[in-house]
Design a protein around this motif. Structure first.
Motif, short mmCIF file in Angstrom:
data_model
loop_
_atom_site.label_atom_id
_atom_site.label_comp_id
_atom_site.label_asym_id
_atom_site.label_seq_id
_atom_site.Cartn_x
_atom_site.Cartn_y
_atom_site.Cartn_z
N SER A 18 -20.45 -26.69 0.47
CA SER A 18 -20.76 -27.98 1.11
C SER A 18 -20.01 -29.15 0.48
O SER A 18 -19.62 -30.09 1.19
N LYS A 74 -17.00 -29.15 -0.73
CA LYS A 74 -15.65 -29.14 -0.20
C LYS A 74 -15.63 -29.48 1.30
O LYS A 74 -14.67 -30.06 1.79
N VAL A 75 -16.69 -29.11 2.01
CA VAL A 75 -16.78 -29.46 3.43
C VAL A 75 -16.86 -30.98 3.58
O VAL A 75 -16.22 -31.56 4.45
N ILE A 76 -17.61 -31.62 2.71
CA ILE A 76 -17.70 -33.08 2.73
C ILE A 76 -16.33 -33.70 2.43
O ILE A 76 -15.91 -34.65 3.09
N LEU A 95 -13.50 -32.32 3.05
CA LEU A 95 -12.66 -32.09 4.23
C LEU A 95 -12.95 -33.10 5.33
O LEU A 95 -12.03 -33.56 6.01
N THR A 96 -14.21 -33.45 5.51
CA THR A 96 -14.55 -34.43 6.55
C THR A 96 -14.04 -35.82 6.19
O THR A 96 -13.82 -36.64 7.08
N LEU A 97 -13.83 -36.05 4.91
CA LEU A 97 -13.29 -37.34 4.48
C LEU A 97 -11.76 -37.37 4.52
O LEU A 97 -11.16 -38.39 4.23
N GLY A 98 -11.15 -36.24 4.86
CA GLY A 98 -9.70 -36.23 5.04
C GLY A 98 -8.90 -35.57 3.93
O GLY A 98 -7.68 -35.67 3.92
N ASN A 99 -9.54 -34.90 2.99
CA ASN A 99 -8.83 -34.20 1.92
C ASN A 99 -8.43 -32.80 2.38
O ASN A 99 -9.15 -31.85 2.16
N PHE A 100 -7.28 -32.68 3.04
CA PHE A 100 -6.80 -31.38 3.51
C PHE A 100 -5.65 -30.92 2.64
O PHE A 100 -4.80 -31.71 2.24
N VAL A 107 -13.13 -22.60 4.15
CA VAL A 107 -13.25 -23.90 3.47
C VAL A 107 -12.31 -23.97 2.27
O VAL A 107 -11.61 -24.98 2.07
N SER A 126 -9.24 -26.81 1.62
CA SER A 126 -9.54 -27.86 0.63
C SER A 126 -8.54 -27.82 -0.52
O SER A 126 -7.97 -26.79 -0.83
#
Length: 118
Positions: free
Chosen positions: A44, A46-48, A50-55, A111, A115
């Protein structure tokens, strides 16, 4: 907690449908989806991110995608395609327990493949 409840409910529905000889493909796909989402929730943090744009793509994306394709094929199709006397690498997708573990692993791998490295 809600996801675990949904997994248990789907498992009970699956047992009842199996005893009535109903079509269980939808329930198997639903159970796989719950396992995949549980794998996502294990990561979770790392999912957060990812949603903030850290790809950041890495080599884990290929195994994660291959595993995703295999786990979302219902085991009734696998039995139909390969028969019942097959090697281990086919049977690991048919046993419900290993199928669930592979579903969770697919979520975690997806994920981690998207990430940034720590």
């Amino acid at each position: 907690m809600i996801l675990l409840y949904l997994m248990v409910e789907t498992y009970e529905e699956l047992r009842e449908a199996n005893s009535r000889k109903d079509n269980i493909r939808f329930l198997l796909t639903k159970m796989t989806l719950w396992g995949f989402l549980f794998g996502l929730l294990l990561e979770s943090e790392k999912v957060i991110a990812l949603t903030l744009g850290n790809f950041n793509l890495n080599w884990l994306l290929a195994p994660a995608m291959i595993l995703l394709v295999f786990i979302f094929i219902p085991r009734t199709y696998v039995l139909h395609w390969f028969g019942v006397e097959d090697p281990f690498y086919i049977w690991m997708f048919l046993v419900p327990d290993t199928h669930m573990v592979l579903s969770i692993l697919a979520g975690v791998l997806l994920v981690r493949s998207l990430s940034p490295s720590e």
